[in-house]
Each structure stands twice: as structure tokens, then as C-alpha cells.
Scaffold this motif. Structure first.
Motif, PDB file in Angstrom:
ATOM      1  N   VAL A 295       0.859  -1.174   0.000  1.00  0.00           N
ATOM      2  CA  VAL A 295       0.000   0.000   0.000  1.00  0.00           C
ATOM      3  C   VAL A 295       0.897   1.225   0.000  1.00  0.00           C
ATOM      4  O   VAL A 295       2.036   1.176   0.491  1.00  0.00           O
ATOM      5  CB  VAL A 295      -0.950   0.005   1.226  1.00  0.00           C
ATOM      6  N   VAL A 296       0.414   2.326  -0.571  1.00  0.00           N
ATOM      7  CA  VAL A 296       1.164   3.579  -0.577  1.00  0.00           C
ATOM      8  C   VAL A 296       0.605   4.482   0.505  1.00  0.00           C
ATOM      9  O   VAL A 296      -0.609   4.736   0.560  1.00  0.00           O
ATOM     10  CB  VAL A 296       1.098   4.260  -1.948  1.00  0.00           C
ATOM     11  N   ALA A 297       1.487   4.936   1.385  1.00  0.00           N
ATOM     12  CA  ALA A 297       1.117   5.811   2.487  1.00  0.00           C
ATOM     13  C   ALA A 297       1.983   7.058   2.422  1.00  0.00           C
ATOM     14  O   ALA A 297       3.164   7.014   2.779  1.00  0.00           O
ATOM     15  CB  ALA A 297       1.298   5.097   3.821  1.00  0.00           C
ATOM     16  N   GLY A 298       1.419   8.153   1.944  1.00  0.00           N
ATOM     17  CA  GLY A 298       2.211   9.358   1.780  1.00  0.00           C
ATOM     18  C   GLY A 298       3.314   9.129   0.770  1.00  0.00           C
ATOM     19  O   GLY A 298       3.079   8.681  -0.352  1.00  0.00           O
ATOM     20  N   ALA A 351      -3.627  -1.086   4.823  1.00  0.00           N
ATOM     21  CA  ALA A 351      -4.550  -0.070   4.319  1.00  0.00           C
ATOM     22  C   ALA A 351      -4.164   1.275   4.892  1.00  0.00           C
ATOM     23  O   ALA A 351      -3.468   1.361   5.913  1.00  0.00           O
ATOM     24  CB  ALA A 351      -5.992  -0.412   4.700  1.00  0.00           C
ATOM     25  N   VAL A 352      -4.623   2.327   4.232  1.00  0.00           N
ATOM     26  CA  VAL A 352      -4.352   3.691   4.684  1.00  0.00           C
ATOM     27  C   VAL A 352      -5.668   4.443   4.790  1.00  0.00           C
ATOM     28  O   VAL A 352      -6.509   4.380   3.897  1.00  0.00           O
ATOM     29  CB  VAL A 352      -3.414   4.426   3.703  1.00  0.00           C
ATOM     30  N   GLY A 353      -5.853   5.164   5.900  1.00  0.00           N
ATOM     31  CA  GLY A 353      -7.034   5.986   6.084  1.00  0.00           C
ATOM     32  C   GLY A 353      -6.782   7.062   7.112  1.00  0.00           C
ATOM     33  O   GLY A 353      -6.258   6.779   8.193  1.00  0.00           O
ATOM     34  N   PHE A 356      -3.445   7.172   8.856  1.00  0.00           N
ATOM     35  CA  PHE A 356      -2.981   5.980   9.560  1.00  0.00           C
ATOM     36  C   PHE A 356      -2.683   4.847   8.588  1.00  0.00           C
ATOM     37  O   PHE A 356      -3.390   4.649   7.595  1.00  0.00           O
ATOM     38  CB  PHE A 356      -4.038   5.477  10.555  1.00  0.00           C
ATOM     39  N   LEU A 357      -1.657   4.076   8.893  1.00  0.00           N
ATOM     40  CA  LEU A 357      -1.445   2.784   8.271  1.00  0.00           C
ATOM     41  C   LEU A 357      -2.112   1.742   9.165  1.00  0.00           C
ATOM     42  O   LEU A 357      -1.882   1.708  10.371  1.00  0.00           O
ATOM     43  CB  LEU A 357       0.045   2.457   8.163  1.00  0.00           C
ATOM     44  N   ILE A 370      -0.998   2.794  12.727  1.00  0.00           N
ATOM     45  CA  ILE A 370       0.212   3.583  12.921  1.00  0.00           C
ATOM     46  C   ILE A 370       0.089   4.841  12.077  1.00  0.00           C
ATOM     47  O   ILE A 370      -0.136   4.754  10.865  1.00  0.00           O
ATOM     48  CB  ILE A 370       1.459   2.794  12.457  1.00  0.00           C
ATOM     49  N   LEU A 371       0.242   5.994  12.677  1.00  0.00           N
ATOM     50  CA  LEU A 371       0.193   7.244  11.921  1.00  0.00           C
ATOM     51  C   LEU A 371       1.466   7.399  11.130  1.00  0.00           C
ATOM     52  O   LEU A 371       2.575   7.248  11.658  1.00  0.00           O
ATOM     53  CB  LEU A 371       0.021   8.422  12.879  1.00  0.00           C
ATOM     54  N   VAL A 372       1.355   7.699   9.833  1.00  0.00           N
ATOM     55  CA  VAL A 372       2.517   7.864   8.958  1.00  0.00           C
ATOM     56  C   VAL A 372       2.619   9.334   8.540  1.00  0.00           C
ATOM     57  O   VAL A 372       1.676  10.087   8.692  1.00  0.00           O
ATOM     58  CB  VAL A 372       2.410   6.954   7.725  1.00  0.00           C
ATOM     59  N   PRO A 373       3.785   9.734   8.030  1.00  0.00           N
ATOM     60  CA  PRO A 373       3.968  11.158   7.727  1.00  0.00           C
ATOM     61  C   PRO A 373       3.036  11.662   6.650  1.00  0.00           C
ATOM     62  O   PRO A 373       2.645  10.927   5.754  1.00  0.00           O
ATOM     63  CB  PRO A 373       5.429  11.218   7.261  1.00  0.00           C
TER      64      PRO A 373
END
Length: 373
Positions: A295-298, A351-353, A356-357, A370-373
Motif C-alpha cells: 500500500v502507498v502511504a504518503g 490499508a491507509v485511512g 494511519f497505516l 500507525i500514523l505515517v507522515p
């Protein structure tokens, strides 16, 4: 969070350095990973409705962020899909753990007989897709209407040479993961067919149509630098969409691959050799082991590096890889530890929402955020 992960974040966000210092905040406080569903190390069948942190799960493989802060969980071992509200209340929205054999037809969602649901994705508010490789079907579930219907697949494992017809009439083989693009296009990883199919968006009431998008259908590792249609994958299990880019967890080849807007495929992480190495270096030279989901997170590409009991992160702007979650140890970890110190036993769906990851830990029967940048 450990220094290695912080260093990765700094590299991923290097273009922002001129704006001042950058810090990752994890969980609800700096440096924390929080369990939001399940009881760590305690598997079982949770109640149809209850508190998400008290009801047990059984090998959750999939997770998706929904509208309004909700969370969907593929509770794989219990053969149900659960929804967790923003207030932490959990309920079953699809599946009957006591059912017999699947019926491939429109049925009540809470009477749906799932075999082995591994992934869930939100197609629209209240409408989710569920990948069930055990039944060789992707289901569309309308939660408010309490109905479920085949979206891809007939219930018979196989591969059709007549792709281009309605997706519900096309055979599939072990559809393991599903992703939805911003325009409503749906991407499905067919693990048993060693390929990815594209399903057209719902437009004007027309039926979604399935076409082959990535992979020739025969197992192998080839095609980098050429058209994705001519490439070979080996037991792919995960997929993610980021704008015009498609990321594929090519599990059997121990790599993550990318398909760009021109349909060209390349390897972005891993060498094709199983192992654990390369943190703080180029992702293309690192070793992965059975990468299962992506998944892409930021600015980060997150990878469930299942064989290494970690979630790894690749800075999309830098190509640098590091460990984001996990220690390589399968022991049950306490809640509210630093992400880099939190052991995960079998990392699966991501997942990202809302920043958060969400990470499904099938081995410990929990979902963490987990909160991501």
C-alpha cells in the motif's frame, strides 16, 4: 520509533527538508503502534456485535479503510467481514461462519458463505468488494441493503481466453487481493493465474468488464523494462494503486513490481532472492521474503514482508528501504510499543485511512494502526 525508521522517513521526505524539521508520529502518541481490533495472541470467534478490542479474530488477512473513519476487516479464519466504526464498535456485515457450501448468486450479505476471504476494499460508501480465493470469486457487498452478489468469477477455478466480457461471467483462480482506483477501476490479483486483471468502472449502469492487465498467466520472473502484459509473475498476492502507478507484491519472486502509466513494468524492491538484508540502502538491492501485500502511504510504499515478520517501507522519492513495523521476532508484543519494537508474526493486509497505516497481523490475530507522515 527506532532511529532506523526515523532515518527512512527523513529520506522519504527529503524534498520538504527546507521547510523545517520533520517528525513521524506513530499511533496516538509519538512512537506508538496501537491495536484497534482483536486480542493479541488470542484467536477465536468474536460476537456478531461488540467492542473491537475485546472481540477475538482468527487470522485476519485483509483490512480496508472505509468512509467516515470506519474500518473493514477480512476475518479470514472465521469466514466473515467485520466493520469497525470510528467509535470502536465492531459488527459482522458479511458472511456466516456456520454456513455450508458457497452459492454463487445474489444472497443476503450476512448469509453469504465465504470460504477463505483474504481482502476487502471499499468501492463506494456502503459498498465493498471481498476477495475470496477459496471460492474463486470476488463479491460485491451492499451493506445497507444486506445483499451480496458475484462481481468477478463464476465459482469455478480457471482462466478464460474471452476476457472482455462481463466480469461476473469470467472464471478466476484464487483472487487474493483487490484495489480500487480513484476513477472506480478495480484491480484484482489472481494468484492462481499468475496475473492481474482490470475491471472497468461502473458507468451509466453498464456491467463491469474484465481484461488482462499484467502477466502472461504462466509463472516466472521476466519482463522488466517491457510491457506488463508480456511479463511473468510468480504467485502474486498483493496489489495497490497510487495515481497512475500500480504496485504488485510478486510473492513467489520475493520482489515488489511497479507498472507505470505507459504499461511498463519494473522491479522496485527485492532482487528475486529470498532473505533479509538491505535496510537503509537501495530497495532494488535489498532482500525480501514472500512479500504479501502493498500500500502507498504518503511518500512511502509499505510492504508486508511476510517471511521476515516485518512491514518494510520504501521511500518513493529516494528508493531507500527500511523496517517500519516489526522486529523479526514472532513473540506476542505488548500494545503501545514503538513500531520498530513491536513484533508481528504474520503481516498481511495493509490499508491507509486518515493518515494511519492499518496492518493486519494474521499470526497474532490483531489489526494495528500507525500514523505515517
Amino acid at each position: 520509533m527506532d532511529r532506523r525508521t526515523l532515518a527512512l522517513a527523513a529520506l522519504a521526505l527529503a524534498p520538504l527538508a527546507a521547510c523545517g524539521p520533520t517528525e513521524i508520529v506513530v499511533g496516538d502518541s509519538p512512537g506508538l503502534a496501537r491495536i484497534v481490533a482483536g486480542v493479541a495472541g488470542d484467536s477465536g470467534r468474536g460476537a456478531p456485535v461488540g467492542d473491537a478490542r475485546s472481540e477475538r479474530l482468527l487470522s485476519p488477512n485483509g483490512v480496508a479503510a472505509g468512509s467516515g473513519g470506519s474500518l473493514y476487516i477480512a476475518d479470514t479464519g472465521n469466514r466473515v467481514i467485520r466493520e469497525v466504526s470510528a467509535l470502536g464498535v465492531e459488527r459482522i456485515v458479511a458472511g456466516d461462519p456456520d454456513c455450508g457450501s458457497p452459492v454463487i448468486a445474489t444472497v443476503a450479505a450476512r448469509a453469504l458463505c465465504l470460504r477463505f476471504p483474504t481482502a476487502v476494499a471499499e468501492l463506494a460508501a456502503g459498498l465493498i468488494l471481498v476477495a475470496d480465493p477459496g471460492a474463486h470469486v470476488v463479491w460485491a457487498v451492499d451493506i445497507p441493503a444486506d445483499t451480496a452478489a458475484p462481481y468477478l468469477g463464476t465459482g469455478t477455478a480457471g482462466v478464460d481466453s474471452t476476457l472482455g466480457q462481463p466480469a461476473r461471467r469470467q472464471r478466476t483462480h484464487e483472487p487474493t487481493d483487490v484495489a480500487v482506483a480513484a476513477d472506480g477501476t478495480v484491480w484484482v490479483v489472481e494468484t492462481g493465474n499468475n496475473r492481474v486483471v482490470r475491471i472497468s468502472a461502473l458507468l451509466g449502469g453498464t456491467e463491469p468488464v474484465a481484461t488482462r492487465a499484467v502477466g502472461r498467466g504462466t509463472a516466472g520472473y521476466s519482463g522488466d523494462g517491457g510491457l506488463a502484459l508480456q511479463a511473468r509473475l510468480r504467485v502474486p498476492r498483493g496489489i495497490a494503486v497510487d495515481g497512475t502507478d500500480l504496485y504488485i507484491a510478486d510473492t513467489g519472486n520475493h520482489v515488489v513490481r511497479r507498472v507505470n502509466a505507459n504499461g511498463i513494468i519494473s522491479t522496485v524492491a527485492g532482487t528475486g532472492q529470498a532473505g533479509f538484508a538491505g535496510d537503509e540502502g537501495p530497495a532494488a538491492q535489498a532482500l525480501l521474503s514472500q512479500p504479501a501485500r502493498v500500500v502507498v502511504a504518503g511518500g512511502l510504499l509499505m510492504v508486508s514482508d511476510r517471511g521476515n515478520l516485518r512491514v518494510r517501507a520504501v521511500g518513493l522519492g529516494t528508493g531507500t528501504i527500511g523496517t517500519f513495523l516489526g522486529t523479526g521476532d514472532a513473540a506476542v508484543a505488548a500494545d503501545l510499543l514503538d513500531a520498530g519494537l513491536t513484533a508481528t508474526r504474520r503481516p498481511e493486509g495493509l490499508a491507509v485511512g486518515e493518515g494511519f497505516l492499518y496492518a493486519a497481523d494474521a499470526g497474532h490475530h490483531v489489526v494495528r494502526r500507525i500514523l505515517v507522515p
